[in-house]
Design a protein around this motif. Structure first.
Motif, PDB file in Angstrom:
ATOM      1  N   ASP A 173      -3.815  -2.136   5.966  1.00 50.21           N
ATOM      2  CA  ASP A 173      -4.275  -1.419   4.768  1.00 50.21           C
ATOM      3  C   ASP A 173      -4.833  -2.395   3.740  1.00 50.21           C
ATOM      4  O   ASP A 173      -5.896  -2.172   3.157  1.00 50.21           O
TER       5      ASP A 173
ATOM      6  N   GLY B  71      -1.452   4.085   1.419  1.00 53.07           N
ATOM      7  CA  GLY B  71      -1.363   3.607   2.791  1.00 53.07           C
ATOM      8  C   GLY B  71       0.054   3.716   3.308  1.00 53.07           C
ATOM      9  O   GLY B  71       0.931   4.290   2.667  1.00 53.07           O
TER      10      GLY B  71
ATOM     11  N   ARG C  49       2.227   8.432   5.101  1.00 50.47           N
ATOM     12  CA  ARG C  49       1.444   7.686   4.131  1.00 50.47           C
ATOM     13  C   ARG C  49       2.085   7.744   2.750  1.00 50.47           C
ATOM     14  O   ARG C  49       2.623   8.763   2.324  1.00 50.47           O
TER      15      ARG C  49
ATOM     16  N   SER D 168       0.807  -1.222   0.000  1.00 45.92           N
ATOM     17  CA  SER D 168       0.000   0.000   0.000  1.00 45.92           C
ATOM     18  C   SER D 168       0.840   1.273   0.000  1.00 45.92           C
ATOM     19  O   SER D 168       0.331   2.339  -0.332  1.00 45.92           O
TER      20      SER D 168
END
Length: 436
Positions: free
Chosen positions: A108, A102, A98, A62
């Motif tokens: 995530d 994610g 982030r 992510s």
């Protein structure tokens, strides 16, 4: 329609890989089609997954990948009966900042796919406290659903009973409890698990783990907890450009760390891949238009690489007219010299001025975002590349033109810039995807 589950834990080293392989093989032995995935930038576990299931496994990440890429990769499980995503580190562990969609945390992926989580918990030195940890993980993030737990390394029947009672009182299902059983542990190496292809009896080890888990875990209950799932269709989901039309790929025990989705993306884009073994003193395919040296364990084979004059001269001749790129271990081999853990200096190919040493080990670990200051195969100046770095080498010299401005996940600029000299380029990070 496949059923999806995520295998995670409160921390690293609890037994996620062993349980994932055991479940996958046990269900495969029952005639089910099992598709595995790895959450996070681990390039070793997918090979074990493939050994357990007979199907190629890929990473989903992510921090480095967008949702379309993850959806595209997960769609390979559409024809499976059950899909298992093995997590990395603890369930919610990721970086502070982030990334694309994610922080790189397993949670995530669990939330994105809507798959419930089976926690592997090691209650060593605990009893009721294990239930507090399980409840905390269950309630920490609303979009993540806990299916239940499998206890690992339980000391005794009394210990198991105490932990089971506490978890049941907390409303958490216990699918089974594994007593201590060292024989199913997989060997370790300094970068993690020993690679699957190095294990002559990997099939036997996985079968032992599957039999052991089947004796102590309710496989039917675990399967019932999975969520029915239909993959979303994704168009052009792989954010990877092949480095050339015909790629000569170094592939042997010293050069084996390449993400499976990278090779898939190259092939989907129409590239052809031919492999060669530097350890066997082979040279790149003369018809290739680019050569790629992935990471691996060159420090364990440095003397042999240094002695393989045909490989070294052949690679240098290739680089006179065509690009050569190395990642991490491959980057080190493109350099001038590599000093091994015993302090012995070995001459490498000399295509770059990089000189590295393992005599004083220091871990370099984490996500990397690179803005290219010079072109590399498949990518132009200004491209933003996302990757991951994991090695113990120390830079003694890095005199060539920096390849990129490289930042860690917090945005801090790091010294491992990569290098470019003539047709040769190299990076310490392993490429995962390009920002587009």
């Amino acid at each position: 329609m496949a059923a999806g589950l995520v295998i995670s834990a409160p921390a690293s080293g609890v037994g996620k890989t062993t349980l994932t392989l055991a479940l996958a093989r046990a269900w495969r032995n029952r005639g089910l089609k099992v598709q595995c995935f790895k959450s996070g930038p681990d390039y070793i576990d997918p090979a074990f997954h493939a050994a357990a299931t007979g199907r190629a496994s890929v990473n989903v990440d992510s921090w480095a990948m967008n949702r379309a890429t993850i959806a595209h990769l997960v769609s390979r499980g559409a024809d499976a009966d059950v899909a298992l995503a093995e997590g990395s580190m603890g369930l919610y562990d990721g970086v502070a900042t982030r990334g694309v969609c994610g922080t790189g945390a397993t949670a995530d992926v669990a939330e994105m796919l809507g798959w419930p989580v089976v926690l592997v918990m090691d209650p060593s030195g605990q009893a009721q406290t294990a239930a507090a940890i399980g409840a905390g993980l269950r309630d920490y993030r609303a979009g993540v659903r806990l299916a239940g737990v499998v206890l690992n390394r339980v000391a005794s029947p009394r210990h198991e009973d105490l932990v089971r009672r506490a978890l049941n009182d907390a409303g958490i299902e216990v699918f089974g409890a594994l007593p201590r059983h060292a024989e199913i542990s997989l060997p370790k190496r300094h970068l993690g698990l020993v690679q699957a292809e190095e294990q002559a009896e990997i099939g036997k080890l996985i079968d032992e783990a599957a039999h052991f888990v089947a004796e102590h875990v309710d496989l039917d209950a675990v399967l019932r907890s999975a969520t029915s799932w239909s993959p979303q269709q994704a168009v052009n989901g792989l954010n990877v450009t092949p480095p050339g039309q015909r790629i000569a790929l170094a592939r042997d025990a010293a050069f084996s760390f390449v993400y499976p989705h990278m090779l898939e993306a190259w092939r989907v884009a129409g590239a052809e891949i031919s492999t060669f073994s530097p350890l066997a003193d082979e040279t790149p395919d003369a018809s290739a238009d680019v050569c790629w040296l992935p990471g691996g364990y060159p420090e364990l084979h440095a003397g042999r690489i240094a002695a393989n004059a045909r490989f070294r001269s052949g690679l240098c001749a290739f680089a006179e007219t065509r690009p050569v790129h190395g990642e991490c271990g491959g980057y080190m081999v493109l350099g001038t010299a590599l000093t091994d853990a015993d302090g012995i200096r070995h001459e490498m190919t000399g295509l770059l001025g990089l000189e590295t040493s393992f005599a004083k080990r220091r871990m370099h670990l984490g996500y990397r975002l690179a803005a290219l200051a010079a072109p590399m195969p498949g990518h132009q100046v200004g491209a933003r590349l996302r990757g991951h770095e994991f090695h113990y080498s120390t830079i003694l010299a890095q005199p060539d033109t920096p390849l990129a401005v490289v930042q860690d996940a917090t945005g801090a600029v790091i010294a491992e810039t990569g290098s470019r000299r003539g047709q040769a380029t190299g990076t310490f990070f392993h490429l995962i995807a390009e920002d587009r």
